[in-house]
Design an enzyme around this catalytic site. Structure first.
Site, mmCIF file in Angstrom:
data_model
loop_
_atom_site.group_PDB
_atom_site.id
_atom_site.type_symbol
_atom_site.label_atom_id
_atom_site.label_comp_id
_atom_site.label_asym_id
_atom_site.label_seq_id
_atom_site.Cartn_x
_atom_site.Cartn_y
_atom_site.Cartn_z
ATOM 1 N N SER A 179 0.829 -1.301 0.052
ATOM 2 C CA SER A 179 0.055 -0.007 0.153
ATOM 3 C C SER A 179 0.971 1.371 -0.013
ATOM 4 O O SER A 179 2.111 1.191 0.609
ATOM 5 C CB SER A 179 -0.912 -0.153 1.155
ATOM 6 N N TYR A 193 -1.856 -2.002 10.288
ATOM 7 C CA TYR A 193 -1.926 -1.974 8.937
ATOM 8 C C TYR A 193 -0.698 -1.610 8.204
ATOM 9 O O TYR A 193 -0.221 -2.347 7.179
ATOM 10 C CB TYR A 193 -3.252 -1.255 8.468
HETATM 11 P P1 NAD Z 1 -11.892 -5.524 -0.129
HETATM 12 O O1 NAD Z 1 -12.229 -5.459 1.349
HETATM 13 O O2 NAD Z 1 -12.916 -4.899 -1.344
HETATM 14 O O3 NAD Z 1 -11.681 -6.838 -0.604
HETATM 15 C C1 NAD Z 1 -10.720 -7.827 -0.059
HETATM 16 C C2 NAD Z 1 -11.080 -9.176 -0.115
HETATM 17 O O4 NAD Z 1 -10.200 -10.198 0.647
HETATM 18 C C3 NAD Z 1 -12.506 -9.662 0.476
HETATM 19 O O5 NAD Z 1 -13.183 -10.425 -0.658
HETATM 20 C C4 NAD Z 1 -12.384 -10.453 1.861
HETATM 21 O O6 NAD Z 1 -13.205 -11.426 1.875
HETATM 22 C C5 NAD Z 1 -10.991 -11.230 1.574
HETATM 23 N N1 NAD Z 1 -10.289 -11.497 2.672
HETATM 24 C C6 NAD Z 1 -10.357 -10.836 3.735
HETATM 25 N N2 NAD Z 1 -9.694 -11.684 4.692
HETATM 26 C C7 NAD Z 1 -9.158 -12.703 4.058
HETATM 27 C C8 NAD Z 1 -8.548 -13.754 4.057
HETATM 28 N N3 NAD Z 1 -8.128 -14.029 5.705
HETATM 29 N N4 NAD Z 1 -8.086 -14.866 3.494
HETATM 30 C C9 NAD Z 1 -8.729 -14.774 2.206
HETATM 31 N N5 NAD Z 1 -9.351 -13.737 1.900
HETATM 32 C C10 NAD Z 1 -9.870 -12.724 2.725
HETATM 33 O O7 NAD Z 1 -10.490 -4.902 -0.162
HETATM 34 P P2 NAD Z 1 -9.533 -4.050 -1.449
HETATM 35 O O8 NAD Z 1 -9.655 -2.561 -1.294
HETATM 36 O O9 NAD Z 1 -10.056 -4.616 -2.896
HETATM 37 O O10 NAD Z 1 -8.273 -4.587 -1.148
HETATM 38 C C11 NAD Z 1 -7.303 -5.494 -1.785
HETATM 39 C C12 NAD Z 1 -5.978 -5.479 -1.377
HETATM 40 O O11 NAD Z 1 -5.659 -4.042 -1.495
HETATM 41 C C13 NAD Z 1 -5.745 -5.367 0.285
HETATM 42 O O12 NAD Z 1 -4.408 -5.942 0.455
HETATM 43 C C14 NAD Z 1 -5.501 -3.942 0.663
HETATM 44 O O13 NAD Z 1 -4.867 -3.962 2.029
HETATM 45 C C15 NAD Z 1 -4.982 -3.359 -0.569
HETATM 46 N N6 NAD Z 1 -5.199 -2.080 -0.603
HETATM 47 C C16 NAD Z 1 -6.347 -1.626 -0.607
HETATM 48 C C17 NAD Z 1 -6.334 0.019 -0.773
HETATM 49 C C18 NAD Z 1 -7.770 0.680 -0.731
HETATM 50 O O14 NAD Z 1 -7.944 1.730 -0.574
HETATM 51 N N7 NAD Z 1 -8.949 -0.082 -1.042
HETATM 52 C C19 NAD Z 1 -5.455 0.888 -0.652
HETATM 53 C C20 NAD Z 1 -4.008 0.286 -0.611
HETATM 54 C C21 NAD Z 1 -4.067 -1.237 -0.455
#
Ligand code: NAD
Length: 293
Positions: A179, A193
């Site tokens: 991130s 995080y």
């Molecule tokens: P999201 O919450 O929309 O999707 C995350 C998915 O991961 C969900 O379907 C959830 O069920 C699944 N999940 C959660 N815990 C799990 C586990 N223990 N095993 C398997 N699956 C699991 O999130 P997103 O925004 O699409 O995030 C995806 C990645 O991107 C994450 O690693 C997040 O930290 C990273 N990220 C997101 C952002 C943002 O602004 N959305 C920014 C930087 C990084």
């Protein structure tokens, strides 16, 4: 050419040739890819983009019902693609080993591992107020889950034999989601995080060096703030939202599909000399001092 276009015997040949050359141009043609956290947000959009680019896609998520729906959506949008959903909690090694095994049994190999699943817990806070159980849960999913994904991807990718007729080679590409928050400090703390994502960056760089001579590339994807449930459920008041939005140089949060398209690049042979990077897809956020009005 006129003869070919109007000849009933040669027309099917022309069609086959066009389809073959079209699919050969797809950037992930025949590649076998696993996506963790595939039921929502960035993982779901990436599953769709991977299928659109000709990959054979294994969607995995801890949410069993949602991951099967996601796989159905992929097949509905791309009826000629090959995809299936499987439940897996990335913090459990046996689950991840099971996903990799399912991919290899079904498709014969593994070319791309997208370690995307992650959480940002609402009770994650600063050094004083973050409870140990929130810290441990965050590290278990965001760090240990990525390690397990990398470990089992390496084991599978070491068995990849060149299949020139399918355009497939040795090695593979592993993309781990970090991130932008581990590149800058934020006065709105989520310490567990931020620390977890810093660990992903460091781990990915080292793995990139260890496995470079085996043809297995490792890169970190560093998304900026993206409009997915992970962030939007958390930014549930205009104050919280605007506190962050002012720091986005482009005046908006990113879209999940904008991450997915970058993941396609890192997964494909277009990025064959890209290794060990912190690949920023943040709209310029970490380059920012004062935003334009
Ligand atoms: P999201 O919450 O929309 O999707 C995350 C998915 O991961 C969900 O379907 C959830 O069920 C699944 N999940 C959660 N815990 C799990 C586990 N223990 N095993 C398997 N699956 C699991 O999130 P997103 O925004 O699409 O995030 C995806 C990645 O991107 C994450 O690693 C997040 O930290 C990273 N990220 C997101 C952002 C943002 O602004 N959305 C920014 C930087 C990084």
């Amino acid at each position: 050419l006129i003869l070919v276009l109007f000849s009933p015997t040669l027309q099917p040949l022309l069609l086959t040739y066009s389809l073959t050359s079209m699919s050969a141009r797809l950037r992930l043609h025949n590649k076998v890819a696993i996506i963790t956290g595939a039921a929502s947000g960035i993982g779901l959009e990436t599953s769709l983009q991977f299928a659109a680019e000709g990959a054979r896609v294994v969607l995995s998520d801890v949410n069993e019902e949602a991951v099967h729906k996601a796989a159905e959506l992929v097949l509905k949008n791309f009826p000629t693609s090959e995809a299936f959903g499987i439940k897996a909690d990335v913090s459990k090694e046996t689950d991840i080993a099971g996903v990799v095994e399912a991919a290899v049994v079904k498709f014969g190999r593994l070319d791309v591992m997208f370690n995307n699943a992650g959480i940002m817990h609402p009770a994650d806070d600063d050094a004083v107020n973050t409870e140990e159980k929130i810290w441990d849960l965050t590290q278990a999913i965001n760090v240990k889950g990525v390690w397990y994904g990398c470990k089992h991807a390496v084991i599978a990718m070491r068995n990849n034999k060149p299949e020139p007729e399918k355009g497939l080679g040795i090695g593979g590409s592993v993309i781990n989601v970090a991130s932008f928050v581990c590149k800058v400090g934020a006065a709105t703390p989520q310490l567990a995080y931020t620390a977890s994502k810093g660990a992903v960056l460091a781990m990915t760089r080292e793995l990139a060096m260890v496995h470079a001579r085996e043809g297995i590339r490792f890169n970190s994807l560093c998304p900026g703030p993206i409009k997915t449930p992970l962030l939007m459920d958390f930014l549930n008041t205009p104050e919280k939202l605007n506190r962050r939005l002012v720091h986005c140089p482009m005046g908006r949060f990113g879209e999940a599909v904008e991450q997915a398209k970058s993941v396609v690049f890192l997964a494909s042979d277009d990025s064959s000399y890209v290794n060990g990077t912190d690949f920023m897809v943040d709209g310029g956020l970490i380059a920012c001092y004062v935003t334009a009005e």
